[in-house]
Design a protein around this motif. Structure first.
Motif, PDB file in Angstrom:
ATOM      1  N   UNK A  22       0.609  -1.170   0.034  1.00 10.20           N
ATOM      2  CA  UNK A  22       0.036   0.034   0.129  1.00 10.20           C
ATOM      3  C   UNK A  22       0.713   1.340  -0.054  1.00 10.20           C
ATOM      4  N   UNK A  29      -6.669  -3.057  -6.042  1.00  7.35           N
ATOM      5  CA  UNK A  29      -8.015  -2.716  -5.927  1.00  7.35           C
ATOM      6  C   UNK A  29      -8.731  -2.981  -7.153  1.00  7.35           C
TER       7      UNK A  29
ATOM      8  N   UNK B  99      -5.527   1.396   3.199  1.00  6.97           N
ATOM      9  CA  UNK B  99      -4.413   1.908   2.180  1.00  6.97           C
ATOM     10  C   UNK B  99      -4.979   2.754   1.072  1.00  6.97           C
ATOM     11  N   UNK B 100      -6.120   3.099   1.106  1.00  8.45           N
ATOM     12  CA  UNK B 100      -6.920   3.988  -0.314  1.00  8.45           C
ATOM     13  C   UNK B 100      -6.339   5.118  -0.261  1.00  8.45           C
ATOM     14  N   UNK B 101      -6.376   5.871   0.938  1.00 11.42           N
ATOM     15  CA  UNK B 101      -5.989   7.475   0.712  1.00 11.42           C
ATOM     16  C   UNK B 101      -4.590   7.552   0.806  1.00 11.42           C
ATOM     17  N   UNK B 102      -3.722   6.603   1.480  1.00 12.75           N
ATOM     18  CA  UNK B 102      -2.381   6.472   1.615  1.00 12.75           C
ATOM     19  C   UNK B 102      -1.455   7.292   0.391  1.00 12.75           C
TER      20      UNK B 102
END
Lengths: 792, 177
Positions: A22, A29, B99-102
C-alpha cells in the motif's frame, strides 16, 4: 518485524505486513484490475424518487460508435434477472422495469469501449417518466392514503414491512406502572452512509469457452456472494469465482450485492468481454447501503435515587424502497435487542416497525454490528435524560447501575448472554484519565462566568455484541454464520493460512498470522494469509459485525492447535517416544524431563513430508481445516468521555478531548486495535456533528456528494486519548473479542451527550444528530429542527 | 492532442483527448494505478500527485494541462528499494489501514513538509485538511508526518522529488497562469 518483549513470537504490536504494497501504490483494488479486451459499464440513474417509467429509448445510445450494449430492465427480464433477492428476503430491482422507487435508482446499463464513452452514451438514453407522489417522511409512511411504494409485491396495499418485538411487555408495563420516575425522549438516529474511500465496483469476466464466471468485486463476503450469484443467475457454483482483492474500506457498505455487479456480469455475458463497472462517489452515496434511520421513542423507569428499573422502546425503521437490510434471518431489527446496555435492570421491551419509503435500500452498515449503534445511542441518551430529570451526575448514575463483574455470564432481560465484563473498573479508568472531577469544576466556573463560550462533558458506556454467530440461531439467507480456516505448513516450515473472512483494512494479513505464530511458534513473517478468493479459500460469511476475530480468529486458533497435535504425532515418531511423553513449548515438542531432546515445528514439518514412518491412520504432511461455529457472541465494552466547546453565538462545536477506554479481551495486536478505535471515534464525531443525508419533499437526496455529505477531516478530529482494560471472553479460544465497530457504536452518544450537556443551562433537553452549527443554534433558540427533512 | 510528460523520472508521449483527466491518464494510459480516485467533487485528495513539485488533485487537472510537466506519484518515491522517509514513517506509525487514501496522503504530507520542515500538530492537521481518510481517525497520520520530519534534513525537502536535481520548488504550471 516488531513484537513486544513479553511475547516475542505471536501477540504484540507487530507492524503490518500489508503496508509494504500500500505504501508503494502497489495495492490491487478493483479499479486497478485490467483484463485483455476489457470494456466499461456505466449506470443510468433515476432523477425521480418515485415515477412510472413510460418508455425508454436507447436507440441513440446504441448508435454510439463505441457502445457495445445497452441493457435495460426489459433485457434483464428476458434473463429473469430484472429483480434480485436481498439479504432480508425481499426483492430489489436490478434495473427498473415498471417504476423507479428512489432517486439514483438503476434504470439502464451501458457497455462501451472506454469509461468516457460509456458516460457519453448515458446522456443519449431517453427515458419518459411520469412522476408520482413519493413517501419521504417515514412517520407518514403508514398513513391511510400514503402512496404505496411496493405495488410490485402481490397484494401489497401499504408500506408496512415488519413488526418485531423483544422482551417482556407485561412485566415491563408493571415495572413502569410502579416506578417513581419515568423519563422519556424521542430521538432520531438519522440516515448516514459509510462512505468508504473506495466506492463499489466490479470486473466481471464470463469466459465463453469454459463457462466460468470470474468477478473481481468489492465484497466483504466473497463466498456468500458466490452462492447468491449461483442461486440468482442459475450458474453452477463451481463455475463462479469471486475475487475480493484489496478493498479500500468497507464499513458495511460492501456486504450486499448491488445492481451494478449484476449488470457487469450480464454485460460480460452479452458482449463476451470482461466488463468493468466502478461507481462514482455520488452514486455510492445515493444508491448503496445507507446506515441507521431509526426513529426511536425511549422510556426509562427509575427510582428517585437513581436506580434504573426498566426500559421500553418503540422504533420506526425507515428501510427505503427495498428491504435490503443485511442481518441474520431471525433478526429483522438486527441485534437492537441489546438496548438494555450495560445496566442491571428488571425488565425491558422493544417494538420495531419497518416501513418502505422512496429512498435507497440499506440500514445495516457503517460499523453498526447489526443495529447496536442505534441500541447504544438510545440507552446512553436515555440515561442522560434521566440524569437531567433526577438532577444527578451522569457518571454517578451510570456507575450506580452498571452490571457487576460477578454477574457474568449475564442473562439480559431481552435474552442475550453477555460473556464477561468488569464495567466499573473500565468506567473508573476513563474518569481518571479524563480528570472528570476537575472537568466538572472547570465547567461550573465557566457557567458561573456566563458568556457565549460553553463547555460540555459527555459520557457513554457501551456493551457491544459481536461475532455473529451461533449457526443454530444465526444465518444469512439460510447460510449459517460459521467461518473457516485452513492451515498448511510447507515442508520447510513456512505456512499458508486461508481464511473465509475478508479484510478491508483491518489488518487480517498481520493479525491472523500472529494468532498462528502464537499457537505454533512459526514467525508471522513466515505465514502467508490468503483471503478473498473463493477458489482459494474455505467457505465462510465474511467480515462485518466485528466478527472476524470472534469467528475466524477462533477458527484460526483451533486449526493451529489441530496442526500442533498432528505435529506431536510426527515428533513422537521422530523422537521414538510416546506422544504422552511430549511437552509443548512455543515452536517445539520436547521430551518431558529432557528439554534437549526436542524437535522444532520446522523440523517436524520436513519430517511430516519425508519417508518417516508414521503410525497407522496418520496421513503425513502438516495441515488442518476448521469450521468454527461460535457458542455465543463476544461482548466487548467501553467507557467513552467527550469534552466539547460550543460557541453559543454560532452553534459551532469543537471536540476538545475524547477519552476512550476499550476492553476487547485479549488484544492480538494492540497497535492495530488502537488504529481501529481511532477510526471509529472519527466516525462518531462525524455522525454526531457533520454527516447527514436529508431529503426534500420531492424525495430529492440532499447530501449526495462530498460537497454536502461532510466527513470529518484532520481538523475536526482531536488527538484521541485511549485506555484499555482486559476482560477475556471465556468461550473464545484465545480470549479475544471483536472490537472493530466498538468506537463507532460507542462514540456518537458521547459526543451528543457532551453537546447537550453544554446546552443544559439553556433548557435544551435533546437535539438530533447531526449537531451542525445550524442545529445547535436552532436548539439554543428553542427551535428544534428535523435533520432528516429539508422541510421543517 | 499529443502531450509529453515526465512521470516518476520517465518521459512519456501520448495522444490524449482534451477532456481526459490527469488521474485517468496516469491510471489507464500509463498503468500507474497507485494513484486512486475517491470522489467526484475534488474533496477527498486520494488522487494527489506532485506536478512540478507541488501537490495537486489529479482528478481536477486535465492531462493536457500537464503537458511538459514533471509528475511524481506514489510509485516514484521509493528509490533503490528504499522507502521515502514519509512512507517509512507511515509504516512505523500505523498510519494506514485499507491503504486507499495512503498514496494521496503521503504525497500531500511530502508537500507540506517541503513548505514546513518541522510542523507542529496543528500545522500537520491543517496541511492535510484536503485529504480524507475513513480508517485511521488521522492521529497516526499526524504522528507519522511529524516522525518523518525528524528523519528528513530540515529545510532540504524530500530528495526523492528532486528529479531535476535542483531541489527548487517552481510555482505550479497550472492554475496561476
Amino acid at each position: 518485524m516488531t513484537t513486544t518483549e513479553e511475547t516475542p513470537m505471536g501477540f504484540g504490536r507487530m507492524h503490518r505486513k500489508e503496508d509494504a504494497r500500500f505504501l508503494r501504490g502497489r495495492g490491487n483494488y478493483v479499479d486497478d484490475v485490467t483484463l485483455p479486451g476489457m470494456v466499461h459499464g456505466a449506470v443510468l440513474r433515476s432523477p425521480y424518487a418515485h415515477a412510472k417509467i413510460v418508455s425508454i429509448d436507447t436507440s441513440a445510445a446504441e448508435a454510439h460508435p463505441k457502445v457495445l450494449a445497452v441493457i435495460t430492465g426489459e433485457t434483464l427480464a428476458g434473463l429473469n434477472l430484472a429483480w434480485m433477492p436481498t439479504l432480508s428476503g425481499d426483492v430489489q430491482a436490478v434495473l427498473a422495469t415498471d417504476k423507479v422507487r428512489f432517486q439514483g435508482q438503476e434504470v439502464a446499463f451501458v457497455v462501451a469501449e472506454d469509461r468516457y464513452s460509456a458516460r457519453d452514451a448515458l446522456e443519449l438514453i431517453d427515458v419518459d417518466y411520469e412522476a408520482l407522489a413519493p413517501v419521504v417522511d417515514a412517520r407518514k409512511a403508514l398513513d391511510p392514503g400514503a402512496p404505496v411504494v411496493r405495488d410490485d409485491l402481490e397484494g401489497r396495499t401499504d408500506n408496512h414491512i415488519f413488526d418485531w418485538e423483544t422482551g417482556d411487555k407485561a412485566r415491563t408495563d408493571e415495572v413502569f406502572a410502579a416506578a417513581e420516575v419515568i423519563a422519556s425522549q424521542d430521538m432520531l438516529y438519522p440516515r448516514v452512509h459509510p462512505a468508504p474511500m473506495e466506492t463499489c465496483g466490479s470486473v466481471a469476466d464470463m469466459d465463453p469457452v469454459t463457462g466460468k464466471l470470474t468477478i473481481w468485486t468489492t465484497t466483504q463476503a466473497p463466498h456468500a456472494h458466490r452462492t447468491l450469484y449461483a442461486l440468482v443467475a442459475g450458474l453452477p457454483e463451481h463455475k463462479i469465482r469471486v475475487v475480493s482483492p484489496d478493498i479500500g474500506g468497507g464499513f458495511g457498505n460492501k456486504v450486499g450485492i448491488y445492481p451494478g455487479y449484476v449488470c457487469s456480469i450480464v454485460g460480460s455475458i452479452l458482449t463476451g468481454k470482461p466488463v468493468k463497472w466502478v461507481e462514482d462517489r455520488s452514486e455510492n452515496l445515493m444508491s448503496t447501503s445507507f446506515a441507521r434511520d431509526y426513529h426511536m421513542h425511549g422510556e426509562i423507569a427509575a427510582t428517585k435515587d437513581g436506580r434504573i428499573l426498566a426500559i421500553k422502546v418503540k422504533v420506526l425503521a425507515d428501510h427505503g424502497a427495498f428491504n435490503g437490510t443485511a442481518q441474520p434471518t431471525k433478526y429483522p431489527a438486527g441485534f437492537f435487542g441489546v438496548f438494555t446496555g450495560s445496566y442491571d435492570i428488571e425488565a425491558a421491551h422493544a417494538e420495531v416497525t419497518g416501513v418502505y419509503t422512496n429512498k435507497a435500500p440499506g440500514g445495516v452498515a457503517y460499523a453498526c454490528s447489526f443495529r447496536i449503534t442505534e441500541a447504544v445511542y438510545l440507552v446512553e441518551r436515555l440515561i442522560d435524560v434521566l440524569a437531567l430529570d433526577l438532577g444527578m451526575d451522569p457518571a454517578e448514575l451510570r456507575m450506580r447501575n452498571l452490571l457487576q463483574p460477578d454477574q457474568f455470564p449475564y442473562q439480559s432481560k431481552t435474552g442475550w448472554e453477555y460473556d464477561s465484563g468488569d464495567y466499573p473498573r473500565t468506567l473508573r479508568l476513563a474518569l481518571e484519565m479524563a480528570g472528570y472531577d476537575e472537568l466538572r469544576a472547570e465547567q461550573a466556573r465557566r457557567r458561573e462566568s456566563g458568556g457565549q463560550d460553553l463547555m460540555g462533558i459527555g459520557l457513554a458506556f457501551f456493551t457491544e455484541a459481536v461475532g455473529a454467530g451461533p449457526r443454530k440461531h444465526m444465518d444469512i439467507l439460510g447460510l449459517g454464520m460459521a467461518d473457516s480456516a485452513e492451515l498448511r505448513v510447507h515442508p520447510t516450515g513456512k505456512a499458508v493460512l486461508r481464511l473465509s473472512v475478508q479484510s478491508q483494512g483491518q489488518g487480517h494479513e498481520t493479525t491472523f498470522a500472529q494468532i498462528v505464530a502464537e499457537e505454533l511458534g512459526i514467525s508471522p513473517d513466515d505465514i502467508d494469509v490468503v483471503h478473498g478468493d473463493t477458489d482459494q479459500t474455505p467457505f465462510g460469511l465474511g467480515t462485518y459485525g466485528s466478527r472476524s476475530t470472534p469467528v475466524s480468529g477462533a477458527a484460526t486458533a483451533v486449526v493451529a492447535r489441530k496442526v500442533r497435535e498432528r505435529a506431536k504425532i510426527v515428533a513422537s515418531a521422530m523422537l521414538e517416544v510416546s506422544t504422552d511423553d511430549l511437552e509443548w513449548e512455543k515452536g517445539r515438542w520436547f521430551v518431558k524431563g529432557d528439554p534437549e531432546a526436542g524437535k522444532s515445528i520446522q523440523d517436524i514439518a520436513m519430517a511430516a513430508h519425508s519417508n518417516l514412518e508414521l503410525p497407522d491412520g496418520v496421513e503425513g504432511h502438516l495441515d488442518a481445516t476448521c469450521v468454527y461455529n461460535p457458542p455465543n457472541l463476544t461482548y466487548p465494552f467501553g467507557a467513552y468521555i467527550c469534552v466539547v466547546d460550543v460557541d453559543a453565538g454560532t452553534g459551532q462545536v469543537k471536540v476538545r478531548r475524547f477519552i476512550a477506554v476499550d476492553d476487547c479481551g485479549v488484544r492480538i495486536n494492540p497497535m492495530i486495535v488502537e488504529g481501529q478505535v481511532h477510526g471509529g471515534l472519527a466516525d462518531g464525531v462525524g455522525m454526531a456533528l457533520m454527516q447527514g443525508m436529508a431529503f426534500d419533499e420531492d424525495g430529492n437526496h440532499l447530501g449526495g456528494s462530498f460537497m454536502d455529505y461532510l466527513l470529518p477531516t484532520s481538523m475536526e478530529c482531536p488527538s484521541w486519548e485511549l485506555g484499555e482494560t482486559v476482560t477475556p471472553s471465556p468461550h473464545h479460544p484465545i480470549g479475544a473479542k471483536g472490537v472493530g465497530e466498538s468506537a463507532t457504536v460507542g462514540s456518537p452518544a458521547a459526543v451528543v451527550n457532551a453537546v447537550l450537556d453544554a446546552l443544559k443551562p439553556f433548557g435544551v433537553r435533546h437535539a438530533d444528530m447531526p449537531l451542525t452549527p445550524a442545529a445547535v443554534w436552532c436548539a439554543l433558540q428553542g427551535r428544534p429542527i428535523r435533520t432528516d427533512l429539508a422541510i421543517t | 492532442m499529443r502531450i509529453t510528460v515526465t512521470v516518476d523520472g520517465t518521459q512519456y508521449s501520448d495522444e490524449v483527448e482534451p477532456r481526459t483527466l490527469l488521474v485517468h491518464y496516469l491510471r489507464e494510459t500509463l498503468g500507474k494505478v497507485g494513484t486512486v480516485i475517491g470522489c467526484d467533487t475534488s474533496n477527498c485528495g486520494a488522487c494527489t500527485v506532485h506536478l512540478n513539485g507541488q501537490s495537486v488533485k489529479s482528478c481536477s487537472v486535465l492531462a493536457v494541462q500537464a503537458d511538459g510537466c514533471e509528475i511524481t506519484t506514489i510509485e516514484g518515491l521509493a528509490r533503490d528499494g528504499q522507502l521515502h522517509p514519509v512512507q517509512q514513517a507511515f509504516h512505523d506509525n500505523h498510519a494506514l489501514q485499507c491503504g486507499f487514501c495512503t498514496p494521496g496522503m503521503i504525497m500531500q504530507s511530502i508537500d507540506l513538509l517541503a513548505d514546513n520542515p518541522d510542523p507542529d500538530e496543528k500545522a500537520v492537521r491543517e496541511g492535510l485538511e484536503g485529504n480524507l481518510c475513513r480508517c485511521t481517525g488521522y492521529q497516526n497520520i499526524v504522528r507519522a508526518v511529524r516522525d518523518a520530519a525528524q528523519h528528513m534534513s530540515p529545510g532540504a525537502g524530500p530528495e526523492a522529488e528532486r528529479v531535476d536535481g535542483s531541489g527548487v520548488r517552481e510555482p505550479s504550471a497550472i492554475g496561476g497562469e
